[in-house]
Design a protein around this motif. Structure first.
Motif, PDB file in Angstrom:
ATOM      1  N   ALA A  95       2.978 -11.087   7.786  1.00 42.46           N
ATOM      2  CA  ALA A  95       2.225  -9.804   7.711  1.00 42.46           C
ATOM      3  C   ALA A  95       2.260  -9.167   6.305  1.00 42.46           C
ATOM      4  CB  ALA A  95       2.736  -8.705   8.655  1.00 42.46           C
ATOM      5  N   THR A  96       3.503  -9.024   5.772  1.00 43.53           N
ATOM      6  CA  THR A  96       3.520  -8.653   4.565  1.00 43.53           C
ATOM      7  C   THR A  96       2.759  -9.361   3.351  1.00 43.53           C
ATOM      8  OG1 THR A  96       5.895  -8.030   5.009  1.00 43.53           O
ATOM      9  CG2 THR A  96       5.443  -8.311   2.667  1.00 43.53           C
ATOM     10  N   LEU A  97       2.680 -10.643   3.427  1.00 45.27           N
ATOM     11  CA  LEU A  97       1.933 -11.630   2.592  1.00 45.27           C
ATOM     12  C   LEU A  97       0.353 -11.131   2.713  1.00 45.27           C
ATOM     13  CD1 LEU A  97       1.235 -14.106   0.854  1.00 45.27           C
ATOM     14  CD2 LEU A  97       0.973 -15.390   3.065  1.00 45.27           C
ATOM     15  N   THR A 101       7.001  -2.470  12.010  1.00 45.65           N
ATOM     16  CA  THR A 101       8.015  -1.640  11.039  1.00 45.65           C
ATOM     17  C   THR A 101       7.398  -1.725   9.561  1.00 45.65           C
ATOM     18  OG1 THR A 101      10.051  -1.797  12.084  1.00 45.65           O
ATOM     19  CG2 THR A 101      10.114  -1.536   9.875  1.00 45.65           C
ATOM     20  N   VAL A 102       6.996  -3.129   9.170  1.00 46.10           N
ATOM     21  CA  VAL A 102       6.580  -3.401   7.962  1.00 46.10           C
ATOM     22  C   VAL A 102       5.085  -2.859   7.656  1.00 46.10           C
ATOM     23  CG1 VAL A 102       7.880  -5.357   7.580  1.00 46.10           C
ATOM     24  CG2 VAL A 102       5.541  -5.760   8.587  1.00 46.10           C
ATOM     25  N   LEU A 135       1.414   2.089   6.119  1.00 49.51           N
ATOM     26  CA  LEU A 135       0.173   2.823   6.852  1.00 49.51           C
ATOM     27  C   LEU A 135      -0.792   1.731   7.140  1.00 49.51           C
ATOM     28  CD1 LEU A 135       0.127   6.305   4.958  1.00 49.51           C
ATOM     29  CD2 LEU A 135       1.376   5.437   7.391  1.00 49.51           C
ATOM     30  N   VAL A 136      -0.683   0.754   7.342  1.00 47.11           N
ATOM     31  CA  VAL A 136      -1.739  -0.484   7.694  1.00 47.11           C
ATOM     32  C   VAL A 136      -1.640  -0.500   9.384  1.00 47.11           C
ATOM     33  CG1 VAL A 136      -2.303  -2.857   7.703  1.00 47.11           C
ATOM     34  CG2 VAL A 136      -1.485  -1.621   5.634  1.00 47.11           C
ATOM     35  N   PRO A 137      -2.609  -0.410   9.998  1.00 49.22           N
ATOM     36  CA  PRO A 137      -2.681  -0.621  11.502  1.00 49.22           C
ATOM     37  C   PRO A 137      -2.354  -1.926  11.849  1.00 49.22           C
ATOM     38  CG  PRO A 137      -4.799   0.288  10.684  1.00 49.22           C
ATOM     39  CD  PRO A 137      -4.071  -0.172   9.495  1.00 49.22           C
TER      40      PRO A 137
END
Length: 223
Positions: free
Chosen positions: A85-87, A107-108, A113-115
Motif C-alpha cells: 500500500a505504501t509503495l 493505518t498507513v 489521507l488516502v482512501p
C-alpha cells in the motif's frame, strides 16, 4: 503523493457509480483501456496489483494519465499488506483497494489521507473496517456472500455505510439495476467489462461504448 483528495475520490466513485478493475502486463494496452473508459465517462479506475512489476506499470500510468486523462482518479487494487500500500501511494495512488481487510493498511492509508476500501464479507467486517476509517467498504466476492439482498439487509442496521461491490457485476441493465436498487455506493467491474476477445482485437471503441451503456443504466436505476 495523491493528486486527488479523499472527498474528490469519493465524489468520482459516487457520481459515476462504477469503478472498472483491470490489469495487463502490457503498458500500451493499459493506456488504451484507461483512455477508452475515460472517453466513456469513467472517472475512477482501479489498476490491480496482479502481475510481476505491476507497480512499475502503475507508476508510468499515473504520469501518463495526468496529461492524457486529467480527471481520471487512478487507484491500486489487490493490495494485501501495508508495504505494498505504501509503495503504491508513493507512486501516486489516489485510493487503495484490497480483497480483505487488513487493519495495518488502514493505518498507513489514514496517515496520508488516502482512501482504503477493503474487501468485507460480513456485517462485523464492514463495521470493523469503518471503525478504522474506511469510508467505502468493498463487499467481495459480492455474488458469493449474498448478492444484492446482502447489501440491502446490511444497510438496514448500518444505513450510513458506503458499499462498493465487486464480483458478479456485469454491464447489463438487469444486473446493474438490481445492484443499484439494493443501495450500493458504486460497483466494481472487471472481466465482464473487458472481454478477452475485445482486448485481443484492440477494439477500444467497444470498451468506450460499453462504459457509456453501463453508466446509462446506473443513472437510470438511480433515478
Amino acid at each position: 503523493m495523491a493528486k486527488f483528495s479523499k472527498s474528490e475520490v469519493f465524489q468520482a466513485m459516487k457520481s459515476t457509480g462504477m469503478v472498472p478493475v483491470f490489469f495487463n502486463n502490457d503498458l500500451e494496452i493499459c493506456k488504451q483501456v484507461i483512455k477508452a473508459c475515460y472517453q466513456g465517462g469513467v472517472r475512477a479506475f482501479e489498476f490491480t496489483n496482479r502481475g510481476d512489476f505491476a507497480h512499475e506499470l502503475f507508476g508510468a500510468l499515473i504520469k501518463w494519465a495526468d496529461k492524457e486523462c486529467p480527471e481520471m482518479v487512478l487507484g491500486a487494487g489487490t493490495v494485501i499488506d501495508p508495504a505494498t500500500a505504501t509503495l503504491y501511494m508513493q507512486l501516486g495512488a489516489n485510493f487503495i483497494v484490497g480483497p480483505n481487510f487488513v487493519s495495518e493498511i488502514a493505518t498507513v492509508c489514514n496517515r496520508r489521507l488516502v482512501p482504503y476500501s477493503p474487501g468485507c464479507g460480513s456485517v462485523t467486517e464492514i463495521s470493523n473496517a469503518q471503525a478504522m476509517g474506511c469510508d467505502v467498504t468493498k463487499v467481495f466476492p459480492a455474488g458469493n456472500v449474498g448478492g444484492p439482498s446482502f447489501v440491502k439487509n446490511v444497510l438496514g442496521p448500518l444505513r450510513w455505510s458506503n458499499i462498493m461491490v465487486t464480483g458478479a457485476v456485469s454491464p447489463d441493465k438487469e444486473n446493474l439495476t438490481e445492484w443499484i436498487k439494493s443501495g450500493v455506493f458504486c460497483v466494481g467491474m472487471g472481466s465482464k467489462l473487458f472481454p478477452k476477445d475485445v482486448i485481443a482485437s484492440e477494439n477500444w471503441q467497444a470498451i468506450t461504448d460499453k462504459c457509456v451503456e453501463a453508466l446509462g443504466y446506473i443513472r437510470e436505476a438511480r433515478a
